[in-house]
Design an enzyme around this catalytic site. Structure first.
Site, mmCIF file in Angstrom:
data_model
loop_
_atom_site.group_PDB
_atom_site.id
_atom_site.type_symbol
_atom_site.label_atom_id
_atom_site.label_comp_id
_atom_site.label_asym_id
_atom_site.label_seq_id
_atom_site.Cartn_x
_atom_site.Cartn_y
_atom_site.Cartn_z
ATOM 1 N N MET A 1 -9.089 7.932 0.387
ATOM 2 C CA MET A 1 -9.960 8.226 1.535
ATOM 3 C C MET A 1 -10.504 9.638 1.409
ATOM 4 O O MET A 1 -9.744 10.565 1.113
ATOM 5 C CB MET A 1 -9.137 8.129 2.825
ATOM 6 C CG MET A 1 -8.467 6.787 3.030
ATOM 7 S SD MET A 1 -7.454 6.828 4.514
ATOM 8 C CE MET A 1 -6.775 5.168 4.483
ATOM 9 N N ASP B 1 -4.766 3.598 -1.776
ATOM 10 C CA ASP B 1 -5.846 3.840 -0.814
ATOM 11 C C ASP B 1 -6.398 5.252 -0.939
ATOM 12 O O ASP B 1 -5.713 6.225 -0.613
ATOM 13 C CB ASP B 1 -5.311 3.637 0.613
ATOM 14 C CG ASP B 1 -5.163 2.170 0.967
ATOM 15 O OD1 ASP B 1 -6.132 1.413 0.756
ATOM 16 O OD2 ASP B 1 -4.082 1.781 1.452
ATOM 17 N N MET C 1 -11.484 -6.355 4.813
ATOM 18 C CA MET C 1 -10.766 -5.434 5.696
ATOM 19 C C MET C 1 -10.453 -6.142 7.015
ATOM 20 O O MET C 1 -11.355 -6.625 7.699
ATOM 21 C CB MET C 1 -11.610 -4.180 5.985
ATOM 22 C CG MET C 1 -11.887 -3.292 4.788
ATOM 23 S SD MET C 1 -10.419 -2.798 3.850
ATOM 24 C CE MET C 1 -9.409 -2.016 5.121
ATOM 25 N N SER D 1 0.838 -1.199 0.000
ATOM 26 C CA SER D 1 0.000 0.000 0.000
ATOM 27 C C SER D 1 0.869 1.243 0.000
ATOM 28 O O SER D 1 1.622 1.502 0.947
ATOM 29 C CB SER D 1 -0.915 0.022 1.225
ATOM 30 O OG SER D 1 -1.507 1.305 1.308
ATOM 31 N N HIS E 1 -1.134 -1.111 -4.292
ATOM 32 C CA HIS E 1 -2.433 -0.835 -3.671
ATOM 33 C C HIS E 1 -2.522 0.663 -3.382
ATOM 34 O O HIS E 1 -1.642 1.241 -2.741
ATOM 35 C CB HIS E 1 -2.534 -1.654 -2.382
ATOM 36 C CG HIS E 1 -3.867 -1.600 -1.708
ATOM 37 N ND1 HIS E 1 -4.939 -2.377 -2.092
ATOM 38 C CD2 HIS E 1 -4.298 -0.850 -0.659
ATOM 39 C CE1 HIS E 1 -5.972 -2.125 -1.303
ATOM 40 N NE2 HIS E 1 -5.611 -1.196 -0.422
ATOM 41 N N HIS F 1 -8.332 1.187 -4.095
ATOM 42 C CA HIS F 1 -9.292 0.886 -3.022
ATOM 43 C C HIS F 1 -10.003 2.181 -2.650
ATOM 44 O O HIS F 1 -9.412 3.047 -1.998
ATOM 45 C CB HIS F 1 -8.506 0.300 -1.833
ATOM 46 C CG HIS F 1 -9.328 0.013 -0.623
ATOM 47 N ND1 HIS F 1 -8.757 -0.231 0.609
ATOM 48 C CD2 HIS F 1 -10.674 -0.071 -0.433
ATOM 49 C CE1 HIS F 1 -9.707 -0.466 1.497
ATOM 50 N NE2 HIS F 1 -10.877 -0.360 0.889
ATOM 51 N N ASP G 1 -6.677 -6.812 3.761
ATOM 52 C CA ASP G 1 -6.172 -5.450 3.848
ATOM 53 C C ASP G 1 -6.185 -4.926 5.279
ATOM 54 O O ASP G 1 -7.250 -4.685 5.841
ATOM 55 C CB ASP G 1 -7.021 -4.549 2.943
ATOM 56 C CG ASP G 1 -6.439 -3.156 2.791
ATOM 57 O OD1 ASP G 1 -5.346 -2.905 3.330
ATOM 58 O OD2 ASP G 1 -7.088 -2.321 2.135
ATOM 59 N N MET H 1 -12.212 4.211 -0.531
ATOM 60 C CA MET H 1 -12.884 4.342 0.760
ATOM 61 C C MET H 1 -13.595 5.688 0.739
ATOM 62 O O MET H 1 -13.210 6.633 1.434
ATOM 63 C CB MET H 1 -11.852 4.260 1.895
ATOM 64 C CG MET H 1 -11.320 2.853 2.106
ATOM 65 S SD MET H 1 -9.797 2.830 3.076
ATOM 66 C CE MET H 1 -8.605 3.112 1.772
HETATM 67 C C1 DX5 Z 1 -6.642 0.972 5.620
HETATM 68 C C2 DX5 Z 1 -6.126 0.822 4.206
HETATM 69 C C3 DX5 Z 1 -5.018 -0.159 4.111
HETATM 70 C C4 DX5 Z 1 -3.792 0.253 4.848
HETATM 71 C C5 DX5 Z 1 -2.930 -0.931 5.088
HETATM 72 O O1 DX5 Z 1 -7.630 1.917 5.645
HETATM 73 O O2 DX5 Z 1 -7.155 0.406 3.349
HETATM 74 O O3 DX5 Z 1 -4.725 -0.476 2.759
HETATM 75 O O4 DX5 Z 1 -3.061 1.221 4.155
HETATM 76 O O5 DX5 Z 1 -1.862 -0.497 5.848
HETATM 77 P P1 DX5 Z 1 -1.198 -1.386 6.984
HETATM 78 O O6 DX5 Z 1 -0.600 -2.556 6.262
HETATM 79 O O7 DX5 Z 1 -0.202 -0.461 7.573
HETATM 80 O O8 DX5 Z 1 -2.298 -1.794 7.918
HETATM 81 ZN ZN ZN Z 2 -6.621 -0.483 1.298
#
Ligand code: DX5
Ligand code: ZN
Length: 215
Positions: free
Chosen positions: A37, A35, A137, A8, A33, A66, A175, A68
């Protein structure tokens, strides 16, 4: 087949994104990956479309995006144009999930559904056949570096059985909080792809750590 690893980029050094992406290109990572948000669906804001595009300009590995975010339908095309190979939306953010999955496929991308720790995998039974990926998750989404939730193992086992029963081609991605301690058991339960953020990027040799996770 060895488990696939999707580091990620959330845990990378954002001031040196190009070199972080180049490091991943040289590593045995299978995907990057990404992320996203929005500060609404999750209580944190990461980055968005222009940064995803910038990552994609340097990446030789497919981007696993991903989302979110609330109302992901509004942004599917933009993330596809920014280079997403996989687009995952949250089941908790999609009242018309079947339509959303069709829209992702119509853009030529692979479609994933992410499920929060409290969401039963059984809710996927009538969409599983249409999916390329299920992102389980193993932490509450919003932050990297959180502790792995142990109940994830049960969810992987159940989902893996559902996939075999239905003949779905969906891959199981885990994840959150993944490390070399929980990885072997996750793989044994049926995980196909491991996302790892802090465990990879905070290690002294990220590319050796990616290799360890695969082994
Ligand atoms: C959480 C994310 C993950 C996160 C994983 O909200 O979707 O992808 O970045 O990071 P680690 O491996 O540090 O938990
Ligand atoms: Zn993620």
């Amino acid at each position: 087949m060895p488990v696939k690893v999707a580091p990620s980029i959330l845990a990378a050094d954002f001031a040196n994104l190009q070199s972080e992406v180049e490091m991943l290109n040289q590593s045995s990572a299978d995907f990057i990956h990404v992320d996203i948000m929005d500060g609404l669906f999750v209580p944190n804001i990461s980055f968005g479309i222009p940064v995803t595009e910038a990552i994609n300009r340097h990446a030789t590995k497919p981007l696993d995006v991903h989302l979110m975010i609330q109302n992901p339908d509004q942004y599917l095309e933009a993330f596809r144009n920014a280079g997403a190979e996989f687009i995952s939306v949250h089941i908790e953010a999609c009242p018309h999930l079947h339509r959303t999955i069709q829209a992702i496929h119509a853009l030529g991308a692979k479609a994933g559904v992410a499920v929060n720790p409290h969401t039963p995998v059984e809710t996927l039974s009538d969409i599983l056949m249409d999916l390329d990926l299920v992102c389980l998750m193993s932490v509450n989404p919003g932050f990297g570096g959180q502790k792995f939730i142990e109940n994830t193992y049960n969810k992987v086992r159940k989902l893996s059985a559902m996939i075999s029963e239905t003949g779905s081609n969906a891959e199981i991605e885990i994840d959150g909080g993944v490390n070399t301690e929980n990885a072997p058991k996750l793989v044994e339960c049926g995980a196909d792809i491991l996302v790892a953020g802090s465990f990879v990027f905070k290690s002294t040799s990220p590319s050796a750590t990616i290799q360890e996770l695969k082994a």
